[in-house]
Scaffold this motif. Structure first.
Motif, short mmCIF file in Angstrom:
data_model
loop_
_atom_site.label_atom_id
_atom_site.label_comp_id
_atom_site.label_asym_id
_atom_site.label_seq_id
_atom_site.Cartn_x
_atom_site.Cartn_y
_atom_site.Cartn_z
N UNK A 1 10.73 19.56 37.47
CA UNK A 1 9.71 20.13 36.59
C UNK A 1 8.49 19.22 36.61
N UNK A 2 7.33 19.80 36.98
CA UNK A 2 6.07 19.04 37.01
C UNK A 2 5.18 19.59 35.91
N UNK A 3 4.86 18.75 34.92
CA UNK A 3 4.10 19.19 33.76
C UNK A 3 2.62 18.86 33.94
N UNK A 4 1.76 19.87 33.74
CA UNK A 4 0.31 19.71 33.85
C UNK A 4 -0.31 19.58 32.46
N UNK A 5 -1.55 19.07 32.38
CA UNK A 5 -2.22 18.95 31.08
C UNK A 5 -2.56 20.32 30.51
N UNK A 6 -2.75 20.37 29.20
CA UNK A 6 -3.04 21.64 28.53
C UNK A 6 -4.39 22.22 28.93
N UNK A 7 -5.31 21.37 29.39
CA UNK A 7 -6.65 21.84 29.78
C UNK A 7 -6.74 22.13 31.27
N UNK A 8 -5.64 22.49 31.89
CA UNK A 8 -5.66 22.82 33.32
C UNK A 8 -6.67 23.94 33.56
N UNK A 9 -7.72 23.70 34.38
CA UNK A 9 -8.73 24.74 34.61
C UNK A 9 -8.12 25.97 35.25
N UNK A 10 -8.61 27.15 34.79
CA UNK A 10 -8.11 28.39 35.34
C UNK A 10 -8.46 28.50 36.82
N UNK A 11 -7.47 28.83 37.63
CA UNK A 11 -7.70 29.00 39.06
C UNK A 11 -7.71 27.72 39.84
N UNK A 12 -7.40 26.55 39.22
CA UNK A 12 -7.43 25.28 39.93
C UNK A 12 -6.04 24.65 40.06
N UNK A 13 -4.99 25.46 39.92
CA UNK A 13 -3.64 24.93 40.11
C UNK A 13 -3.45 24.58 41.58
#
Length: 318
Positions: A246-258
Motif C-alpha cells: 500500500x502506497x499512501x499519497x498526500x491529501x492534496x494530490x493534484x487531480x490528473x497527476x498520479x
C-alpha cells in the motif's frame, strides 16, 4: 405642260442616280458609273465584354472585407454574453464575489481618487497584469504561508475611461472589464471557485474509502523508505500486509497527476506491475524490493520506494 414633264423626268433621273443602280455599281465597265463609296469598317463588339454599370446606393464589398464584417458581428454578441455584472445578492460586505468560470469577463466599476481591489485566491501567485496606459495598477499581498493572498490595486486617472485587464497567475487567467465614472466605485471584487470545491469534495470522498478490507493491523510492515525527488505528489508512506503493498499519497494530490508505478528488477530493469488506485492509496498486488514512481518527460520526477528488510514495524494505524 411639256416643261413640267421634262422637269419631272429630270428629277426622276437624279433620284435614280442618287439611289444607285446595283447593277451599275457592281460593274465598273459601265460608262459614267460612279465608284461606290467605301464602307466604314464596323467594330467587332461580340468579343468585347459588356461593361455593367451600377446605379443607386447599393454597395458590393470585397470577399475579404465581408469576412471581417461577419467576424465583427459575431464578436460583439459573444463578448456581451461573457460579461458578468455585479449582483446585489453576491456581495460579501463591500466585495463583489463572482463565481469563476473559464472565458468569462468580470466587471469592475472604479472612480477617480479611489482605489479598487482585485483579490486572488489564497495561495495563488501573480505572474503578470496587462492594462491600458491611463490607469495606475499595483499589487500587494496579505497574510503568510498557505494563507498568503495577492491583491491587485486599480486606480483611474479620470472619469469616463474604459479598459480591460488580463491577469495571469500560476492557476488561471482572469479577464476584467474596468470602467471609471464620477458617481461611485466598487471597493473590490473576488471570486468563488465551484470547480475547486467539487474537486475537494471528490478527494474527501476518495480519502474516506478504505484502501483494503479484512487486513489485520498487527501484520502490517512499515519498513519501507521513500527516496528521490520532492514533488507535490511524493508518497507519505508505504507498507504491506504480507501479500500487497500500500502506497499512501498526500491529501492534496493534484487531480490528473498520479504518477505511474514501475518495479525495479534485476540490473535496474523496469517491470510493469498490476496496481489500482483506492482513495489516496496505490494497492500493488504483490510484494517488491524496489519500485519507482515517475512523472514527466523532459525533466522526469522520480521517487523510489525501497523495502529495507524482513523485519516488521507494526503500528496501530497506517
Amino acid at each position: 405642260m411639256n416643261r413640267i414633264s421634262l422637269l419631272a423626268a429630270c428629277a426622276f433621273g437624279l433620284a435614280a442616280c442618287a439611289g444607285g443602280n446595283p447593277a451599275h455599281a457592281a460593274d465598273a465597265s459601265v460608262p459614267g458609273a460612279l465608284a461606290p463609296a467605301a464602307k466604314a469598317p464596323q467594330a467587332e463588339t461580340s468579343a468585347a465584354p459588356k461593361r455593367q454599370l451600377w446605379t443607386g446606393s447599393r454597395h458590393h464589398l470585397a470577399p475579404a472585407t465581408s469576412r471581417v464584417v461577419a467576424e465583427v458581428l459575431r464578436i460583439d454578441p459573444a463578448n456581451h454574453a461573457a460579461v458578468r455584472e455585479p449582483m446585489r445578492d453576491a456581495y460579501l460586505n463591500a466585495v463583489q464575489l463572482y463565481p469563476w468560470s473559464e472565458g468569462a469577463i468580470y466587471r469592475l466599476y472604479t472612480a477617480p481618487e479611489r482605489v479598487s481591489e482585485i483579490a486572488l485566491q489564497p495561495g495563488e501567485n501573480l505572474i503578470s497584469v496587462a492594462a491600458g496606459d491611463t490607469w495606475v495598477i499595483g499589487d500587494t499581498t496579505s497574510g503568510s504561508a498557505m494563507g498568503k493572498r495577492t491583491h491587485i490595486l486599480v486606480k483611474p486617472s479620470s472619469a469616463g475611461l474604459e479598459t480591460n485587464l488580463v491577469i495571469t497567475t500560476d492557476r488561471r487567467l482572469y479577464r476584467v472589464e474596468v470602467e471609471s465614472n464620477a458617481r461611485g466605485s466598487m471597493a473590490g471584487i473576488s471570486w468563488t471557485y465551484p470547480q475547486d470545491a467539487l474537486l475537494a469534495l471528490k478527494r474527501a470522498e476518495a480519502a474516506a474509502q478504505p484502501a483494503a478490507e479484512g487486513v489485520a493491523v498487527e501484520t502490517l510492515n512499515f519498513d519501507y523508505s521513500i527516496q528521490g525527488d520532492q514533488p507535490s505528489w511524493r508518497p507519505v508512506r508505504a507498507f504491506d500486509d504480507g501479500r500487497q503493498v500500500f502506497i499512501q499519497f498526500p491529501a492534496n494530490l493534484p487531480q490528473g497527476e498520479a504518477p505511474p508505478l514501475f518495479l525495479v528488477g534485476e540490473g535496474g530493469r523496469s517491470e510493469l506491475v498490476n496496481y489500482r488506485l483506492r482513495g489516496l492509496y496505490y494497492v500493488v498486488d504483490r510484494l517488491f524490493a524496489a519500485a519507482e514512481l515517475r512523472l514527466g518527460e523532459r525533466r522526469q520526477q522520480v521517487v523510489r520506494i525501497v523495502r529495507r528488510g524482513d523485519g516488521r514495524q507494526r503500528r496501530a494505524r497506517p
